[in-house]
Scaffold this active site. Structure first.
Site, PDB file in Angstrom:
ATOM      1  N   HIS A   2      87.225  64.917  17.537  1.00  0.00           N
ATOM      2  CA  HIS A   2      86.793  65.380  18.858  1.00  0.00           C
ATOM      3  C   HIS A   2      87.940  65.498  19.852  1.00  0.00           C
ATOM      4  O   HIS A   2      87.707  65.616  21.045  1.00  0.00           O
ATOM      5  CB  HIS A   2      85.752  64.411  19.441  1.00  0.00           C
ATOM      6  CG  HIS A   2      84.388  64.574  18.842  1.00  0.00           C
ATOM      7  ND1 HIS A   2      84.162  64.574  17.492  1.00  0.00           N
ATOM      8  CD2 HIS A   2      83.169  64.737  19.416  1.00  0.00           C
ATOM      9  CE1 HIS A   2      82.874  64.726  17.261  1.00  0.00           C
ATOM     10  NE2 HIS A   2      82.239  64.831  18.413  1.00  0.00           N
ATOM     11  N   GLU A  27      77.910  77.051  17.026  1.00  0.00           N
ATOM     12  CA  GLU A  27      79.034  77.715  17.693  1.00  0.00           C
ATOM     13  C   GLU A  27      79.393  79.038  17.048  1.00  0.00           C
ATOM     14  O   GLU A  27      79.707  80.010  17.739  1.00  0.00           O
ATOM     15  CB  GLU A  27      80.263  76.790  17.715  1.00  0.00           C
ATOM     16  CG  GLU A  27      80.166  75.608  18.677  1.00  0.00           C
ATOM     17  CD  GLU A  27      79.453  74.397  18.094  1.00  0.00           C
ATOM     18  OE1 GLU A  27      79.013  74.468  16.918  1.00  0.00           O
ATOM     19  OE2 GLU A  27      79.339  73.373  18.794  1.00  0.00           O
TER      20      GLU A  27
END
Lengths: 351, 408
Positions: free
Chosen positions: A148, A79
């Site tokens: 998450h 990312e």
């Protein structure tokens, strides 16, 4: 030809939200990206599993077939690398859309997202902006545990230079994402895995939803009676507010439910307009309570509409703990209908 | 190098060096560092076989290089002075010693090849064509600065000269370099035209980084993406041997052979002696051409040296003076000067003096300009935050469109 933000006539009323062209939230997102990519070849989509997998959550399903692998680009799990790549590409003159499979994973790209994306225009003295749309799932996806399940809006909204959009339904998802793509400023676009299968009418005709204009989901601006309380929310919890409002109405408690659509800009004007009639506010926010978007809303209300309040502002956030795994704990942790109803009742009864 | 050999070479007058720092000038740095491919152990570059590409360049080109390097040095001397007088604030990282690197690599490019660099960025800005006035005014925090006084020493941006900025966070600029290459390739392959509508060209992006950035994740992600997608970006390591005070061997694996880092990502890696600008051009220009033609990345370990500390506040306890002196013996400006005076015989001592005088004058002028330039109006605090300004972006005030950047 690409649409520019300046060309859009936002004074024109939006098309009706009623109709029978019912599609999923994820399809609405796909339509927004597809339409803008057809008009503007500077726009490309990059992210993990967006191409050959057809999207980890099937948002980009079929886009590889239409646009090919040079514009629908599978990125490896890095990312920080591809967020930074998007910054360079945007400065150069392209219009990247970067999909984060989850905004939780954006944290490993935090340096690019917090240092470079919002500040490039300022640091370069106006020479370069950073017109990137970063989009993906935000909030508890359903028993994914703490790492998450991030809701990032409070954290990112703290940084000047960004715009943050959080749709609560398919109609808004499409209209807001189209606006995000043509905006020259960086936009963080927060979706929810739990809403991607939600269905609603999305009109055929093209429309762009302006940033900074809230939608009134319950209550009316000129009703026969004033509502009893102003409920302010954004993103998925708007739906919890609507459920709570419908339930409360059976008990004779009427709520204005304001869907903010964007938290930066924040349509404080609509909030105040509602408060002038209700004199009470409950803010529902899926971030943790400390320094949350709810904190910001309430601060602004106190600064700008203090004299209209008949009750102290109340916030309903997620519980102030890491997101748990167990189903019952996670359900309780969220700002759910029950919590909202309790908050509204406490405000109304004391009012 | 073991700690015992280090101790053996330590002189009582020298500061105590950190473990791994170079202790003995003779043959040391060139034997143990990445430069050994090009060095013969005596601190001299290996002799090239056959003609050098730079030999084919006209005298005027090399004289321009000399002038650009001298301008950077004189400009940086003025920066040091202004910093000591507290006219420049914040951090200030000088380029003295490394001039050949920026001038040599940038002159191997086309003007519209994009570059991005780290925070030791004055040299790149000047080599790319920024006026000393805009550069100095930025450090003085003036509106006429390249970033309207909002960036400072570490943020020299220059859009007209395809300089995508100096960047303050170590390594964070390297994915941007991959993105610049991605965009150039996208123009050529997908759009078939450039973003401004002109015909697309094959371009090469340079992403400069210090040796300290070798250990940042951002670089490795950027290198992986570049290798994976065939992005025409060259990662140029300005290997001045120290990340602040940490000698490269103390922070980086394979410091003796950095090009192996590129091998792992599937592209070409080379070592270049960065003190000799002709050597940089000879090695770097063909590499640029290959990357441009084949749309491939590359990694370059360019050995250089900063004569000053990491920043203006660095007491330099981590290295010995002999090491600095050794590099000064191979000073890049002197090397080129000697070549032009004695080998090409295309300039005289008087010509050199005139160049130095011109550069001193430009640098002094930049200080005078910066001192007299207007500070940004307080209203500028609220400009350049958003391009599309709308109500309610901030709870405390509205943003504005400020003065247009003088470079645009």
């Amino acid at each position: 030809m690409p649409t520019t933000l300046a060309e859009i006539d936002f004074s024109k009323p939006l098309p009706s939200e009623q109709g029978d062209r019912v599609i999923q939230f994820r399809e609405a997102l796909r339509e927004a990206m597809t339409e803008e990519m057809r008009k503007d070849d500077r726009v490309f989509l990059m992210g993990e599993e967006v191409a050959y997998y057809n999207g980890a959550y099937k948002v980009s399903q079929g886009m590889l077939d239409e646009f090919g692998p040079q514009r629908i680009i599978d990125a490896p799990i890095s990312e920080n690398g591809f967020a930074g790549l998007a910054v360079g590409a945007a400065m150069y003159g392209l219009r990247p859309i970067i999909e984060f499979m989850s905004w939780s994973f954006s944290l490993v790209a935090a340096d690019q997202l917090l240092n470079n994306v919002p500040k490039m225009l300022y640091m370069s003295g106006g020479q370069w902006g950073c017109p990137v749309v970063f989009r993906g799932n935000n909030g508890a996806g359903g028993q994914l545990g703490s790492t998450h399940s991030w809701t990032v809006e409070a954290m990112y909204a703290n940084v000047p230079g960004l715009k943050i959009a959080i749709p609560s339904n398919p109609y808004d998802a499409k209209g807001l994402l189209k606006t995000a793509i043509v905006d020259d400023d960086p936009v963080f676009f927060l979706e929810s895995e739990r809403m991607l299968s939600d269905k609603a009418h999305v009109p055929q005709e093209e429309y762009f939803i302006p940033f900074g204009k809230a939608a009134l989901r319950r209550g009316t601006w000129s009703g026969e009676r004033n509502s009893d309380v102003t409920l302010v929310s954004f993103g998925r919890p708007v739906n919890f507010c609507v459920e709570a409002a419908d339930e409360l109405e059976k008990d004779g408690i009427v709520c204005d439910v304001l869907d903010m659509r964007t938290v930066r800009p924040l349509d404080i004007d609509s909030i105040i307009q509602s408060i002038k009639r209700t004199n009470k506010i409950v803010v529902v926010d899926q971030c943790w309570p400390f320094a949350s978007v709810a904190s910001e809303v309430i601060t602004q209300v106190c600064e700008k509409a203090f004299d209209y309040l008949d009750h102290q502002p109340v916030r309903v956030n997620t519980d102030d703990v890491p997101t748990p795994y167990a189903k019952n704990l996670e359900a309780e942790y969220l700002p759910h209908k029950g919590k909202i109803m309790r908050a509204v009742k406490s405000v109304v009864s004391k009012g | 190098m073991t700690s015992s050999t280090m101790t053996q070479h330590q002189s009582s007058t020298q500061p105590t060096a950190a473990p791994g720092a170079i202790q003995h000038p003779e043959g040391s740095i060139y034997n143990i560092t990445s430069s050994k491919v090009h060095m013969n152990g005596q601190g001299k570059p290996a002799q090239r076989q056959g003609p050098r590409p730079s030999d084919a360049l006209p005298n005027a080109t090399l004289i321009k290089w000399l002038r650009d390097m001298i301008l950077i040095r004189e400009f940086e001397n003025r920066c040091a002075q202004a910093y000591q007088q507290a006219k420049i604030g914040g951090f200030c990282h000088l380029y003295i010693g490394q001039e050949a690197l920026a001038v040599g690599t940038i002159n191997s490019l086309n003007h519209d090849d994009p570059i991005v660099t780290a925070y030791r960025d004055h040299g790149h800005a000047l080599a790319r064509g920024m006026s000393p006035r805009a550069c100095m005014a930025e450090m003085f925090g003036k509106l006429a600065g390249c970033a309207k006084g909002k960036g400072g020493s570490m943020h020299m941006f220059d859009k007209p000269n395809w300089n995508f900025g100096g960047h303050g966070i170590v390594g964070a600029q390297t994915p941007l370099g991959a993105g610049l290459a991605f965009a150039a390739k996208y123009e050529f392959d997908v759009m078939k035209r450039s973003v401004d509508g002109s015909p697309a060209k094959k371009k090469v992006a340079l992403a400069y980084l210090g040796d300290g950035a070798l250990n940042q994740g951002a670089l490795h992600e950027a290198m992986n993406l570049a290798g994976l997608w065939g992005l025409p970006v060259i990662f140029v390591v300005e290997n001045n041997r120290y990340s602040m005070g940490t000698a490269i061997e103390r922070g980086t694996t394979m410091a003796h052979d950095l090009k192996q880092k590129a091998v792992a990502y599937g592209f070409e890696g080379v070592h270049i002696d960065g003190m000799d600008i002709r050597n940089i051009y000879d090695e770097f220009k063909p590499l640029v051409d290959r990357c441009r033609e084949n749309s491939r990345p590359a990694f370059v370990d360019l050995l250089t040296y900063r004569y000053q500390g990491h920043s203006m506040s660095d007491p330099q306890k981590y290295r010995v003076k002999d090491e600095v002196e050794m590099f000064k013996q191979r000073d890049s400006i002197t090397l080129l000067e000697q070549h032009l005076l004695t080998e090409r015989k295309c300039i005289s001592e008087a010509d050199v003096d005139a160049i130095v005088a011109e550069c001193k004058s430009l640098s002094a002028d930049s200080v005078e300009f910066a001192e007299n330039a207007a500070a940004p109006e307080l209203e500028e605090l609220y400009s350049d935050v958003y391009k599309n300004i709308q109500p309610n972006l901030s709870p405390t005030r509205d943003y504005v469109h400020g003065t247009k950047n003088a470079l645009l």
